[in-house]
Design an enzyme around this catalytic site. Sequence first.
Site, PDB file in Angstrom:
ATOM      1  N   ASP A  55      15.242  10.988   2.308  1.00 17.28           N
ATOM      2  CA  ASP A  55      14.572   9.935   3.084  1.00 17.28           C
ATOM      3  C   ASP A  55      15.207   8.578   2.783  1.00 17.28           C
ATOM      4  OD1 ASP A  55      12.867   8.797   4.857  1.00 17.28           O
ATOM      5  OD2 ASP A  55      11.082   8.912   3.592  1.00 17.28           O
ATOM      6  N   GLU A  91       0.997   5.721  -0.443  1.00 20.89           N
ATOM      7  CA  GLU A  91       0.253   6.894   0.033  1.00 20.89           C
ATOM      8  C   GLU A  91      -0.977   7.172  -0.831  1.00 20.89           C
ATOM      9  OE1 GLU A  91       0.184   9.310   2.169  1.00 20.89           O
ATOM     10  OE2 GLU A  91      -0.107  11.238   1.194  1.00 20.89           O
ATOM     11  N   ALA A  96       0.858  -1.180   0.000  1.00 23.01           N
ATOM     12  CA  ALA A  96       0.000   0.000   0.000  1.00 23.01           C
ATOM     13  C   ALA A  96       0.890   1.224   0.000  1.00 23.01           C
ATOM     14  CB  ALA A  96      -0.870  -0.004   1.237  1.00 23.01           C
ATOM     15  N   GLY A 119      -2.496   4.965  -3.073  1.00 23.66           N
ATOM     16  CA  GLY A 119      -3.338   3.840  -3.456  1.00 23.66           C
ATOM     17  C   GLY A 119      -2.544   2.550  -3.380  1.00 23.66           C
ATOM     18  N   GLU A 120      -3.073   1.518  -3.987  1.00 21.89           N
ATOM     19  CA  GLU A 120      -2.435   0.211  -3.896  1.00 21.89           C
ATOM     20  C   GLU A 120      -1.184   0.107  -4.764  1.00 21.89           C
ATOM     21  OE1 GLU A 120      -5.618  -2.202  -5.202  1.00 21.89           O
ATOM     22  OE2 GLU A 120      -6.269  -2.680  -3.159  1.00 21.89           O
ATOM     23  N   ASN A 160      13.178   2.270   2.203  1.00 23.89           N
ATOM     24  CA  ASN A 160      13.006   2.877   0.887  1.00 23.89           C
ATOM     25  C   ASN A 160      13.974   2.315  -0.157  1.00 23.89           C
ATOM     26  OD1 ASN A 160      10.849   4.422   1.646  1.00 23.89           O
ATOM     27  ND2 ASN A 160      12.132   6.104   2.393  1.00 23.89           N
ATOM     28  N   MET A 192      10.510  -5.603  -8.181  1.00 22.21           N
ATOM     29  CA  MET A 192      11.597  -5.996  -7.283  1.00 22.21           C
ATOM     30  C   MET A 192      11.058  -7.133  -6.418  1.00 22.21           C
ATOM     31  SD  MET A 192      14.017  -3.927  -8.157  1.00 22.21           S
ATOM     32  CE  MET A 192      15.208  -3.793  -6.849  1.00 22.21           C
TER      33      MET A 192
HETATM   34  P1  AMP Z   1       5.811   2.956  -1.819  1.00 21.44           P
HETATM   35  O1  AMP Z   1       4.501   3.675  -1.897  1.00 21.44           O
HETATM   36  O2  AMP Z   1       6.724   3.253  -2.953  1.00 21.44           O
HETATM   37  O3  AMP Z   1       6.480   3.121  -0.485  1.00 21.44           O
HETATM   38  O4  AMP Z   1       5.456   1.397  -1.950  1.00 21.44           O
HETATM   39  C1  AMP Z   1       4.744   0.688  -0.961  1.00 21.44           C
HETATM   40  C2  AMP Z   1       5.231  -0.749  -0.901  1.00 21.44           C
HETATM   41  O5  AMP Z   1       5.000  -1.413  -2.117  1.00 21.44           O
HETATM   42  C3  AMP Z   1       6.749  -0.861  -0.681  1.00 21.44           C
HETATM   43  O6  AMP Z   1       7.117  -0.838   0.660  1.00 21.44           O
HETATM   44  C4  AMP Z   1       7.072  -2.219  -1.322  1.00 21.44           C
HETATM   45  O7  AMP Z   1       6.827  -3.259  -0.414  1.00 21.44           O
HETATM   46  C5  AMP Z   1       6.062  -2.291  -2.448  1.00 21.44           C
HETATM   47  N1  AMP Z   1       6.697  -1.854  -3.720  1.00 21.44           N
HETATM   48  C6  AMP Z   1       6.750  -0.621  -4.234  1.00 21.44           C
HETATM   49  N2  AMP Z   1       7.399  -0.616  -5.423  1.00 21.44           N
HETATM   50  C7  AMP Z   1       7.761  -1.880  -5.673  1.00 21.44           C
HETATM   51  C8  AMP Z   1       8.477  -2.527  -6.739  1.00 21.44           C
HETATM   52  N3  AMP Z   1       8.946  -1.841  -7.778  1.00 21.44           N
HETATM   53  N4  AMP Z   1       8.672  -3.845  -6.672  1.00 21.44           N
HETATM   54  C9  AMP Z   1       8.207  -4.545  -5.590  1.00 21.44           C
HETATM   55  N5  AMP Z   1       7.543  -4.005  -4.571  1.00 21.44           N
HETATM   56  C10 AMP Z   1       7.318  -2.686  -4.594  1.00 21.44           C
END
Ligand code: AMP
Length: 890
Positions: free
Chosen positions: A666, A551, A549, A553-554, A671, A622
């Site tokens: 950050d 900020e 999740a 959305g999914e 991250n 990833m």
């Molecule tokens: P974020 O909003 O970028 O912090 O993403 C929320 C969560 O989604 C992250 O903590 C990861 O667990 C997962 N996530 C975001 N981007 C990726 C990606 N490119 N590959 C795999 N998981 C991701």
Amino acid sequence: IFHLVMDERNTPMRTYQVCNVMEANQNNWLRTRHISREGAQRVYIEIKFTLRDCNSLPGVPGTCKETFNMYYYESNNANLWFIKESQYVKIDTIAADESFTQVDVGDRVMKLNTEVRDISNLSKKGFYLAFQDLGACIALVSVRVFYKKCPLTVLNLAQFPDTITGGDTALVEVHGVCVNASEEFEPPKMYCSADGGWLVPIGRCVCKPGFEENKDICQPCRPGTYKASATDAYCTKCPPHSSSPQEQAVECICEKGYYRADTDPRSMACTRPPSAPENPITTVNETCVTLEWSPPRDTGGRGDITYSLHCRKCSGDGRKCAPCGSSIHFVPRQFGLASATVLVTDLQPDSNYSFTIESQNGVSDLSPTPRGSVVINVTTSQTVSVVLKERRSKDSVTLAWQGPERPNGVIVEYEVIYYEKNQREQNYTVLKTRSNMMTVDGLKPGTTYVFRVRARTDGGYGSYGGEIELETNVLAIGDPNQSTILAVSIAGGIVLLIFLVTCFVVSVKLPGSRTYIHPHTYEDPNQAVRDFAKEIDASNIRIERVIGAGEFGEVCSGRLRVQGKREIYVAIKSLKAGYSDTQRRDFLSEASIMGQFDHPNIIRLEGVVTKCKPVMIITEFMENGSLDTFLKKHDGQFTVIQLVGMLRGIASGMKYLSDMSYVHRDLAARNILVNSNLVCKVSDFGLSRVLEDDPEAAYTTRGGKIPIRWTAPEAIAYRKFTSASDVWSYGIVMWEVISYGERPYWEMSNQDVIKAIDEGYRLPAPMDCPVVLHQSDRPKFGQIVTILDKLIRNPASLRELANSSCALYLSREDAPTPDFSVSTVDEWLEAIKMGQYKENFSSAGYVSLDSVLYISVSELAKMGVNLAGHQKKILSSVQSLQTQGTHVQV
Ligand code: AMP
């Protein structure tokens, strides 16, 4: 069964043995007496035992075991004679480790294993330990039960008591007590860590006045010295003209005739009142007199001399004098004058006065002796009597007058002052002459002027005689107006404005091709998205699973079909319905930032979907998700080289960002994303919202949210975010990585973290941290990449560990271990008794020893090595391959 055997020195060694390997359905128990926990919440159990390899026992059935179980039961009752099996809590299943020491027992070689386990969160009076055998051949040689304490210590003059380490909450907060003759400066506290070391000292005590610090105690100041305030570091010598005959002085006593004013600091010399002012002189000006004098020769050692005046009016012969009264005035004042001069006004003409000038300073009031003073007499002069004659023309006037009858000295000259009637303020003229007559020329015709005359003697000016009004004839012309001046200044202003605009244009830096462009510099944020992100047709995307999740959305995983290429796995972030314009812009800003980067350690943007809803950002997928969760999940499973490899990747990505002048703000393990090859990539780009949506970010007193634990002190204090502050955060990430996702500064509060950092505390090296990785410098990212590269090329440099408290866990390194040389993957697998996986390795492409050096758990799992124990055995051997070349420990 209780046995007596001989150890290597042939001394008898008692063991408990069981070896019912030939019979099935074994369930044998051995229990200790009640063991008091003595207040400890976490207790360690070290057991030494031998365990026979089932293979080495000829003809044993398949029920033969190579493990046994260890249990405990907590109880307040020290005399239990029976505990049911179901009441025990299991501690662990114990297996023989691959490391051992050899013990010769008669003609047999015993492999003596040592294992340490702990039980935590104990709360009852004590516990019983029990060992369960299910059909192995074991001899239990010793059981040592212990807990760890942080020893009594004195730090910063605060005493911290002997403290038993905590249970599961790793740190115990301990408040220190100030040592004798000291007091709290800031409440002293420290944390007692789980392994018995003191951490993070905060606050301190200081010696009370009259005492100074010496090693860990406060000792009294010696005679002749003093200490006035607790916050002064040391006793100091008494200042001049003072002494302290006794110990423990908080101040020194002044010598006779010397004093200390209330406001004088205790460190200042004692002083005395000043001597008298000297050399007074006077200048008379009509009924005013200026008095001037020289400062006293002896200032008494102070800089705060002031003067006071006393005025007496005397009879003509100077014999009888009386106070002047309130009709005369002193400018600037009569008492407390700082400078050695005063103007006395409103005296009476033709009179005698006597002035007393007194000097004083800050200690005059403390001294019984009278003030030093000097007296001076003054006589005021007479007025010029009358103007005797006058003559007028259209532009000049002639005047004649009579001098004073009894001047107070020789007349030096006369002064004539005149002005146009009713215009005295704007314009008057002063003329001087030695004679009793003057012609004033250049006057305006038909205008009335006012004239006055006074005499000057060597004692000063006399008063003016009365006013005389005289009129000339004919008309006059006006002043030029000032509009020209105004016009000129406006023109000047325009020139200045043009100049400023020019400077501004010149100083704007044009972004170079390798510099990151902030999306806010675009007037239309959509244009930034068009410039930096590729629009993807939504029909080419297949969403498969929700993986997180964000900020907005999914976050999902899925596949993207790219023209002319095969399908690739992608992560898809979508903007939830009902967003505002600002939210849409902020959401897409991450894409317009990410789209500017192209580096193997920066998360790659595949493109965006903006033409239809929902709006999406597509990035490479990833597989292992965010680094912090990944590390916690695989605690202890990587080799040092693998960890350093991850750090190298992050540093390389950050070097790229800093070269582009992008400041991340950050950087934290949460991250960083990790792919299936263990490659780490920096992610989470965005504008202000990056910090807004970070759960770690806390509001600071200066406003704005900052992830305190990861942020450099200057960025917390005054928001100075730079690539150098990113390096600080990188240091914290290193710590997170080496400690497998431990929380920086554990459970300390943000406020304590800020305070501790400010006082110079830095995170200690995590367990098993190579010494070379724990330094407290702030190099550039480029330097970090170079250093890490060197370490990876020379793995032996990573061998020395920073943390000596790890010794317990590493003790097997000290044990003499047989090693022998291997040169192929097969030999190596055989040597570590993992020969059954030879096929798996060769079919996965691991044909040379070099190729296995960087193997990971997930790769082992992929090739079919699924047992955790076998994975651990292989990985720890890989680590020794890295550090010792082809000498394999078995
Ligand atoms: P974020 O909003 O970028 O912090 O993403 C929320 C969560 O989604 C992250 O903590 C990861 O667990 C997962 N996530 C975001 N981007 C990726 C990606 N490119 N590959 C795999 N998981 C991701």
